[in-house]
Write a protein that holds these residues in place. Sequence first.
Motif, PDB file in Angstrom:
ATOM      1  N   GLN A   1       0.818  -1.207   0.000  1.00  0.00           N
ATOM      2  CA  GLN A   1       0.000   0.000   0.000  1.00  0.00           C
ATOM      3  C   GLN A   1       0.856   1.263   0.000  1.00  0.00           C
ATOM      4  O   GLN A   1       0.348   2.363   0.205  1.00  0.00           O
ATOM      5  N   MET A   2       2.157   1.097  -0.215  1.00  0.00           N
ATOM      6  CA  MET A   2       3.118   2.198  -0.335  1.00  0.00           C
ATOM      7  C   MET A   2       3.173   3.063   0.932  1.00  0.00           C
ATOM      8  O   MET A   2       3.355   4.274   0.857  1.00  0.00           O
ATOM      9  N   ARG A   3       3.030   2.406   2.069  1.00  0.00           N
ATOM     10  CA  ARG A   3       3.291   3.074   3.344  1.00  0.00           C
ATOM     11  C   ARG A   3       4.678   2.610   3.787  1.00  0.00           C
ATOM     12  O   ARG A   3       4.828   1.719   4.629  1.00  0.00           O
ATOM     13  N   PHE A   4       5.684   3.229   3.190  1.00  0.00           N
ATOM     14  CA  PHE A   4       7.040   2.720   3.298  1.00  0.00           C
ATOM     15  C   PHE A   4       7.615   2.838   4.710  1.00  0.00           C
ATOM     16  O   PHE A   4       8.371   1.969   5.153  1.00  0.00           O
ATOM     17  N   HIS A   5       7.282   3.903   5.396  1.00  0.00           N
ATOM     18  CA  HIS A   5       7.812   4.061   6.756  1.00  0.00           C
ATOM     19  C   HIS A   5       7.291   2.955   7.668  1.00  0.00           C
ATOM     20  O   HIS A   5       8.060   2.334   8.424  1.00  0.00           O
ATOM     21  N   GLY A   6       5.994   2.691   7.592  1.00  0.00           N
ATOM     22  CA  GLY A   6       5.435   1.613   8.405  1.00  0.00           C
ATOM     23  C   GLY A   6       6.005   0.261   8.025  1.00  0.00           C
ATOM     24  O   GLY A   6       6.269  -0.574   8.894  1.00  0.00           O
ATOM     25  N   ALA A   7       6.202   0.040   6.727  1.00  0.00           N
ATOM     26  CA  ALA A   7       6.777  -1.227   6.276  1.00  0.00           C
ATOM     27  C   ALA A   7       8.174  -1.418   6.843  1.00  0.00           C
ATOM     28  O   ALA A   7       8.538  -2.514   7.281  1.00  0.00           O
ATOM     29  N   ARG A   8       8.942  -0.352   6.864  1.00  0.00           N
ATOM     30  CA  ARG A   8      10.316  -0.457   7.375  1.00  0.00           C
ATOM     31  C   ARG A   8      10.329  -0.755   8.871  1.00  0.00           C
ATOM     32  O   ARG A   8      11.091  -1.613   9.336  1.00  0.00           O
ATOM     33  N   LEU A   9       9.471  -0.080   9.639  1.00  0.00           N
ATOM     34  CA  LEU A   9       9.420  -0.320  11.081  1.00  0.00           C
ATOM     35  C   LEU A   9       9.002  -1.757  11.387  1.00  0.00           C
ATOM     36  O   LEU A   9       9.596  -2.424  12.251  1.00  0.00           O
ATOM     37  N   LEU A  10       7.984  -2.244  10.699  1.00  0.00           N
ATOM     38  CA  LEU A  10       7.496  -3.599  10.955  1.00  0.00           C
ATOM     39  C   LEU A  10       8.518  -4.650  10.525  1.00  0.00           C
ATOM     40  O   LEU A  10       8.716  -5.654  11.225  1.00  0.00           O
ATOM     41  N   ALA A  11       9.168  -4.445   9.381  1.00  0.00           N
ATOM     42  CA  ALA A  11      10.193  -5.390   8.941  1.00  0.00           C
ATOM     43  C   ALA A  11      11.362  -5.409   9.920  1.00  0.00           C
ATOM     44  O   ALA A  11      11.914  -6.477  10.217  1.00  0.00           O
ATOM     45  N   ASP A  12      11.715  -4.248  10.429  1.00  0.00           N
ATOM     46  CA  ASP A  12      12.810  -4.186  11.409  1.00  0.00           C
ATOM     47  C   ASP A  12      12.423  -4.918  12.688  1.00  0.00           C
ATOM     48  O   ASP A  12      13.240  -5.626  13.285  1.00  0.00           O
ATOM     49  N   ASP A  13      11.165  -4.774  13.128  1.00  0.00           N
ATOM     50  CA  ASP A  13      10.698  -5.505  14.312  1.00  0.00           C
ATOM     51  C   ASP A  13      10.730  -7.011  14.073  1.00  0.00           C
ATOM     52  O   ASP A  13      11.098  -7.789  14.964  1.00  0.00           O
TER      53      ASP A  13
ATOM     54  N   VAL B   1       3.876   9.661  -1.207  1.00  0.00           N
ATOM     55  CA  VAL B   1       4.300   8.508  -0.407  1.00  0.00           C
ATOM     56  C   VAL B   1       5.817   8.316  -0.396  1.00  0.00           C
ATOM     57  O   VAL B   1       6.328   7.445   0.305  1.00  0.00           O
ATOM     58  N   GLY B   2       6.545   9.097  -1.183  1.00  0.00           N
ATOM     59  CA  GLY B   2       7.999   8.973  -1.189  1.00  0.00           C
ATOM     60  C   GLY B   2       8.530   7.920  -2.134  1.00  0.00           C
ATOM     61  O   GLY B   2       9.654   7.447  -1.978  1.00  0.00           O
ATOM     62  N   LEU B   3       7.744   7.537  -3.137  1.00  0.00           N
ATOM     63  CA  LEU B   3       8.212   6.582  -4.146  1.00  0.00           C
ATOM     64  C   LEU B   3       9.070   7.312  -5.162  1.00  0.00           C
ATOM     65  O   LEU B   3       8.659   8.343  -5.698  1.00  0.00           O
ATOM     66  N   HIS B   4      10.278   6.811  -5.433  1.00  0.00           N
ATOM     67  CA  HIS B   4      11.041   7.477  -6.483  1.00  0.00           C
ATOM     68  C   HIS B   4      11.900   6.549  -7.325  1.00  0.00           C
ATOM     69  O   HIS B   4      12.036   6.752  -8.521  1.00  0.00           O
ATOM     70  N   GLN B   5      12.485   5.482  -6.761  1.00  0.00           N
ATOM     71  CA  GLN B   5      13.424   4.684  -7.539  1.00  0.00           C
ATOM     72  C   GLN B   5      12.743   3.968  -8.707  1.00  0.00           C
ATOM     73  O   GLN B   5      13.303   3.860  -9.792  1.00  0.00           O
ATOM     74  N   THR B   6      11.522   3.483  -8.499  1.00  0.00           N
ATOM     75  CA  THR B   6      10.794   2.837  -9.589  1.00  0.00           C
ATOM     76  C   THR B   6      10.558   3.809 -10.737  1.00  0.00           C
ATOM     77  O   THR B   6      10.646   3.436 -11.915  1.00  0.00           O
ATOM     78  N   LEU B   7      10.282   5.072 -10.419  1.00  0.00           N
ATOM     79  CA  LEU B   7      10.093   6.067 -11.468  1.00  0.00           C
ATOM     80  C   LEU B   7      11.415   6.467 -12.102  1.00  0.00           C
ATOM     81  O   LEU B   7      11.468   6.757 -13.306  1.00  0.00           O
ATOM     82  N   VAL B   8      12.485   6.471 -11.329  1.00  0.00           N
ATOM     83  CA  VAL B   8      13.811   6.736 -11.900  1.00  0.00           C
ATOM     84  C   VAL B   8      14.170   5.663 -12.919  1.00  0.00           C
ATOM     85  O   VAL B   8      14.808   5.935 -13.939  1.00  0.00           O
ATOM     86  N   ASP B   9      13.731   4.427 -12.673  1.00  0.00           N
ATOM     87  CA  ASP B   9      14.052   3.300 -13.554  1.00  0.00           C
ATOM     88  C   ASP B   9      13.094   3.175 -14.741  1.00  0.00           C
ATOM     89  O   ASP B   9      13.161   2.185 -15.472  1.00  0.00           O
ATOM     90  N   CYS B  10      12.208   4.122 -14.950  1.00  0.00           N
ATOM     91  CA  CYS B  10      11.172   3.982 -15.977  1.00  0.00           C
ATOM     92  C   CYS B  10      11.786   3.940 -17.383  1.00  0.00           C
ATOM     93  O   CYS B  10      12.970   4.235 -17.580  1.00  0.00           O
ATOM     94  N   SER B  11      10.952   3.599 -18.367  1.00  0.00           N
ATOM     95  CA  SER B  11      11.429   3.477 -19.750  1.00  0.00           C
ATOM     96  C   SER B  11      11.793   4.849 -20.326  1.00  0.00           C
ATOM     97  O   SER B  11      11.423   5.898 -19.782  1.00  0.00           O
ATOM     98  N   GLU B  12      12.489   4.826 -21.456  1.00  0.00           N
ATOM     99  CA  GLU B  12      12.931   6.073 -22.074  1.00  0.00           C
ATOM    100  C   GLU B  12      11.743   6.914 -22.531  1.00  0.00           C
ATOM    101  O   GLU B  12      11.764   8.141 -22.428  1.00  0.00           O
ATOM    102  N   ARG B  13      10.685   6.257 -23.040  1.00  0.00           N
ATOM    103  CA  ARG B  13       9.505   7.000 -23.487  1.00  0.00           C
ATOM    104  C   ARG B  13       8.875   7.776 -22.324  1.00  0.00           C
ATOM    105  O   ARG B  13       8.527   8.951 -22.449  1.00  0.00           O
ATOM    106  N   VAL B  14       8.702   7.096 -21.191  1.00  0.00           N
ATOM    107  CA  VAL B  14       8.087   7.742 -20.029  1.00  0.00           C
ATOM    108  C   VAL B  14       8.996   8.831 -19.484  1.00  0.00           C
ATOM    109  O   VAL B  14       8.529   9.907 -19.082  1.00  0.00           O
TER     110      VAL B  14
END
Length: 601
Positions: free
Chosen positions: A202-214, A462-475
């Motif tokens: 659900q792209m709640r990255f901060h919560g995902a990181r805290l829970l994975a760390d726990d 939500v702080g998403l960026h690397q997936t967009l950095v990796d996008c195709s040349e057209r995009v």
Amino acid sequence: MNEAFVCETHQEAAHPHPRAAPPRAQSEALAMRGLHVVPPVPVYVDESQSSARVGRERPAVSVARIHLDLARAWQMLIRLMAAEALLIAQRIEGQVGPLPGPVALALRCEIAAVRAAALLLQDDAGAALAAALCALRLGSATPTARVALTVCRCAYWRLGDPESSYTLERRELSEPGERPGRLRAITAMFDLALDAAIEFAQMRFHGARLLADDALDVARRCRAGSAALDALPACVMAQVLYEEGRVDESEALVAARLPGIRQGGTIEGALRGYGLLARIAAKRRQPGQGLLLLAEADALGMKRNWPRLRAASLAQQVEMHVAADRIDQAALCAQRLAVLDGQCDAASSSARFEIARYHVLAQARLALAQAHSEASAQAHSEASAQAHSEASAQANSEASAQAPAAVDLAALRQLHCDTVLRRDRYGAVAIALLLVEALLVAGLRDEAVEVLVTLLLQAASVGLHQTLVDCSERVAKLIDGIVRGSIAPAGDVRELLPYAGALMSRRRRGIADVQPGRDTARDTARSVAAMGLSERERAIIGLMGRGLTNKQIAIRLRIAPETVKSHAKHLYTKLSVGNRIEAVTLASRLGLVRLSGSGVD
């Protein structure tokens, strides 16, 4: 078989509060303990009955043997050996019938919990949910009900019903009057890892990181963190790090667990681990390494009967072949994926949806690549038409006969909608990016800009960026046009320009980093300086890479072992890793150490 461990696992899974037994039953229980077996529900026989002694003891021995088999089944599950656990459960199921009512009920409940966990490990979410619900109906207050609850939560999530997953109760690692054991620790770890995976989807990255760390912390504290068991939370953490642009740390976290995933990990860990490492290889312009990883994932999926892993691997192979302009190889992978999609009726409903999703994405990527290749061939043919009129006409005729099918825009739109409805917002991002590209190729530029702006607004929030950095040349060209003002979307997008500009800046830096002539030594020094490693810490990580223990490092550097431990803790914090293996893997990636053949402790 370690019988002491079997006894411990059996006690924590099935015998939290033993009842007081009469004198004779106590002596029989002591005899059982001599065999390292403690029956959770003793079978009492009335002494006034005229049955023979052998006849009285036979039911108790039968129950003891069944519980020993159940303990072995739990041990197989802890080792992630689902098929073996299912065989044991199937063997003992027929032995329950002749036993007294309450005893048989408790045993059936535990057998159902074993079956549920094993089916989930085999990626059959529908059957696992049915078995887990059966276990809860038979005995919702039993210790094994915790396992059934975890299976239910995971199955609901896999079946696209996160609301039902949220409504199920969550229990603490250690409840009053209860000694936490290894099975309980592993269940608690999977609960946290599951929550982390849902948060990430659900792209709640901060919560995902805290829970994975726990989850990783529970694994470390309870010694439940083998490389295979804690692969899921580690891979979720690595995905978060990747989206933050911390690619080296992300790679180190997954690479340290890849051997365990190969030997006996879960499908969720394998999906995320192999997929992420292949993405990193593609980002670094290492398609050969990425394709080797994906071929290994395909073989693992075939070996474990995980069609979902095979579909993910084939779809990503199509993507990498297309990026390298190897259309023929991409078409072969897409064809294999089509065959797999046609055979997915035997898979669970959750697997069917995801296999179909991978098939739609692969077909769309292949169609886009074929359209681009066709356009290039036609342009080249027209340029040489005057000099080779007949050959040109024949080439155009053959090209028209073999023209690729257009991208199925309706299928992409529907897939995006279905993925959002399943609360997989992160998975919907890749579909949206492909939809933007397909709309551009179809000449629907305004709709493509609209879809892209909507995606950028969501990503910025939500702080998403690397997936967009990796996008195709057209995009990327479309985003760059919006930033430069040459493309004017409908509505005011001024607040979006800084974020979109930062994406393009990161993309240009990333391309420059993988160009020939890069000063690797200078970049490594810059990375080390940014992490703040001291000379002493660099020396210690170097010796760790050579396989030296803390005591050996202390002797080599003439410092106390406690000082080495203190430096190691600081190292782990600065490198954002959890143990020595991850630290050495990351340091090796940065060029700080060269791994020895002996490995590390």
